[in-house]
Design an enzyme around this catalytic site. Structure first.
Site, PDB file in Angstrom:
ATOM      1  N   ASP A  33      18.730  32.642  55.528  1.00 32.57           N
ATOM      2  CA  ASP A  33      17.870  33.480  56.377  1.00 32.57           C
ATOM      3  C   ASP A  33      18.352  33.489  57.826  1.00 32.57           C
ATOM      4  O   ASP A  33      19.117  32.609  58.242  1.00 32.57           O
ATOM      5  CB  ASP A  33      16.431  32.922  56.390  1.00 32.57           C
ATOM      6  CG  ASP A  33      15.737  33.118  55.063  1.00 32.57           C
ATOM      7  OD1 ASP A  33      16.393  33.562  54.107  1.00 32.57           O
ATOM      8  OD2 ASP A  33      14.538  32.803  54.996  1.00 32.57           O
ATOM      9  N   HIS A  48      12.066  38.952  63.864  1.00 31.96           N
ATOM     10  CA  HIS A  48      11.616  37.646  63.408  1.00 31.96           C
ATOM     11  C   HIS A  48      10.497  37.098  64.294  1.00 31.96           C
ATOM     12  O   HIS A  48      10.239  35.903  64.356  1.00 31.96           O
ATOM     13  CB  HIS A  48      12.777  36.645  63.369  1.00 31.96           C
ATOM     14  CG  HIS A  48      12.569  35.530  62.381  1.00 31.96           C
ATOM     15  ND1 HIS A  48      11.666  34.509  62.580  1.00 31.96           N
ATOM     16  CD2 HIS A  48      13.141  35.282  61.175  1.00 31.96           C
ATOM     17  CE1 HIS A  48      11.705  33.681  61.541  1.00 31.96           C
ATOM     18  NE2 HIS A  48      12.588  34.140  60.676  1.00 31.96           N
ATOM     19  N   HIS A  91      15.109  40.461  56.285  1.00 28.95           N
ATOM     20  CA  HIS A  91      14.232  39.388  56.740  1.00 28.95           C
ATOM     21  C   HIS A  91      13.287  39.894  57.828  1.00 28.95           C
ATOM     22  O   HIS A  91      12.179  39.412  57.950  1.00 28.95           O
ATOM     23  CB  HIS A  91      15.091  38.237  57.264  1.00 28.95           C
ATOM     24  CG  HIS A  91      14.358  36.934  57.396  1.00 28.95           C
ATOM     25  ND1 HIS A  91      13.395  36.525  56.504  1.00 28.95           N
ATOM     26  CD2 HIS A  91      14.450  35.936  58.323  1.00 28.95           C
ATOM     27  CE1 HIS A  91      12.924  35.339  56.872  1.00 28.95           C
ATOM     28  NE2 HIS A  91      13.536  34.965  57.977  1.00 28.95           N
ATOM     29  N   HIS A 142      19.574  28.338  56.305  1.00 27.96           N
ATOM     30  CA  HIS A 142      19.733  29.238  57.459  1.00 27.96           C
ATOM     31  C   HIS A 142      21.196  29.264  57.879  1.00 27.96           C
ATOM     32  O   HIS A 142      21.743  28.207  58.220  1.00 27.96           O
ATOM     33  CB  HIS A 142      18.825  28.785  58.606  1.00 27.96           C
ATOM     34  CG  HIS A 142      17.373  28.847  58.236  1.00 27.96           C
ATOM     35  ND1 HIS A 142      16.736  27.827  57.555  1.00 27.96           N
ATOM     36  CD2 HIS A 142      16.437  29.822  58.411  1.00 27.96           C
ATOM     37  CE1 HIS A 142      15.474  28.176  57.337  1.00 27.96           C
ATOM     38  NE2 HIS A 142      15.264  29.377  57.846  1.00 27.96           N
TER      39      HIS A 142
HETATM   40 ZN   LIG Z   1      13.390  33.071  59.000  1.00 26.83          ZN
END
Ligand SMILES: [Zn+2]
Length: 469
Positions: A272, A324, A320, A429
């Site tokens: 991510d 964010h 995503h 990540h």
């Molecule tokens: Zn995230």
């Protein structure tokens, strides 16, 4: 030269007198025409106005050809609060002339009462029943609520409502009534609009609920068409049709998506928050070297070449969100979709892939969204699916998002959480150096312990955590 002498005729005195009189009268007329003011009332002499209305006094107009036209309005206040006659006096005065005009402004209740029908002026009633009065109200400007005074006359095909106010103003309203059912039944799905079924699994029919205005139970009139083949991954539909006894029809559809289950003994690496220059490229190098395919849920960060590289090297790509930022995306559905679309179009423009894969920042089970919008995840999780998206949470946390974990912590936490008996969707990540360092160790461990690696694609059964907001 001959000169003819014209002998002057003597004009008689009486002619001179008449001429003088005519000239004088003419002058007088001209004088009157020019000087005498013409005064007129700009409204009727006996003006009737409604009680409680306001009267816009139009006054009198004075015209004199030699002077300007003027309008004169009196200062009298006109009382319209009750039935009465207001006397209004207009006066015009100049050096020679004076005029008085009296106007009566008669205040009366001249407004008809109103009859407001509940329902329409044309109403249908069920064939198996009698027309049931839907109700009405009557209001008057003076008498207020006069519903009790409404008189009703019933005919075969109509109802006539009439009412009279205390001033004798009458109002009549007609409602036409027709025997027959023209309303379609209301059909609603039991369960979700979109249902995921595992490949070779079982689809459980939850049915529909039908409510009709005339017919009580239409269970036997529901027709279900189901063409689902659970042995083949694909998108199917179940169609529900219902008709009432008067042949009014309604239909509704449920979407069924047959998807491959996530497989036990398999690791689905998911990254991510990237791409990020300096880390995503290294992660791609490692995956290439070890021949492992993964899934990237990207943002608007990083250079475009990294987005292309992810796809070119055979990995899956999903959304995503661009920012964010919880305080943006979880404030409203519109904000979420605006943000999502930025990444969706980024991926499409760079790779030609119209991705339907997504991961919610914080996962679908996040509670932080509660701070920005109560219940948004409950709506959003269903809504994205109905829009054709599939979201994937995780069941193994590599813990690389925790700020003080080391590469060894990430490795240890990951390998202790994976299991041969279940599928392992690992949250990582690609924006962190320690993840770059831990990744080869994790892959090596998994390979030497008999795990397989797979990426997620549109045919993969979504992984949905329990929604908490
Ligand atoms: Zn995230």
């Amino acid at each position: 030269m001959f000169k003819r002498k014209i002998k002057g005729r003597r004009i008689p005195k009486s002619d001179i007198f008449i001429n003088t009189i005519v000239t004088l009268v003419l002058c007088l007329f001209i004088f009157l025409f020019l000087v005498v003011p013409k005064v007129r009332l700009n409204d009727s002499l006996n003006k009737v106005i409604n009680i409680n209305s306001s009267y816009n006094n139009k006054g009198i107009t004075v015209e004199q050809l030699l002077f300007n036209k003027s309008i004169i309005r009196p200062v009298n206040k006109i009382d319209t609060s009750k039935s009465l006659i207001n006397e209004v006096n207009y006066t015009y005065k100049d050096n020679i002339f004076t005029y008085h005009i009296k106007q009566n402004i008669i205040v009366k209740d001249i407004e008809k009462p109103k009859i407001i029908l509940k329902g329409n002026t044309e109403e249908y009633y069920c064939p198996n029943s009698k027309y049931k009065e839907l109700g009405y109200k009557a209001y008057d400007n003076v008498d207020k609520d006069i519903t009790d005074s409404v008189k009703i006359k019933k005919y075969d095909d109509k109802i006539v409502y009439s009412v009279k106010d205390s001033s004798g103003n009458e109002k009549e309203v007609v409602r036409y009534i027709r025997k027959g059912d023209i309303k379609s039944p209301t059909i609603t799905l039991n369960g979700d609009k979109t249902v995921f079924v595992p490949l070779n699994g079982t689809y459980t029919e939850e049915g529909v609920t039908v409510v009709d205005n005339c017919d009580k139970d239409l269970t036997n009139n529901i027709n279900i068409t189901n063409m689902i083949d659970t042995t083949k991954v694909g998108d199917y539909q179940v169609k529900y049709k219902v008709k009432d006894k008067s042949n009014n029809k309604s239909t509704i559809t449920r979407n069924i998506k047959v998807r491959e289950s996530l497989t036990p003994n398999t690791i689905y690496l998911t990254f991510d928050d990237g791409p990020r220059d300096g880390t995503t490229d290294k992660i791609l190098d490692i995956l290439k070297e070890k021949n492992v395919k993964a899934t990237f849920f990207i943002t608007s960060n990083g250079t475009d070449s990294l987005v292309k590289r992810i796809v070119n090297e055979g990995h899956s790509i999903g959304i995503h969100t661009a920012s964010h930022r919880y305080d943006i995306i979880y404030t409203s559905l519109d904000n979420y979709y605006n943000d999502l679309e930025q990444v969706h179009s980024r991926i499409y423009n760079l790779t030609g892939i119209d991705t339907k894969l997504l991961r919610f920042p914080g996962g679908s089970s996040n509670t932080i969204s509660k701070k920005y919008s109560e219940g948004i995840m409950s709506t959003l999780t269903k809504d994205v699916i109905n829009k054709g998206y599939q979201y994937y949470d995780w069941n193994v946390d590599s813990t690389d998002a925790i700020y003080n974990t080391s590469k060894d912590d990430i490795y240890n936490n990951t390998i202790s959480s994976i299991s041969h008996d279940k599928y392992n969707v690992i949250l990582m990540h690609d924006t962190k150096n320690k993840t770059v360092e831990a990744l080869p160790m994790i892959i090596d461990y998994a390979k030497s312990n008999g795990y397989t690696f797979k990426s997620i694609d549109i045919n993969t059964m979504p992984l949905m955590q329990r929604v908490n907001n």
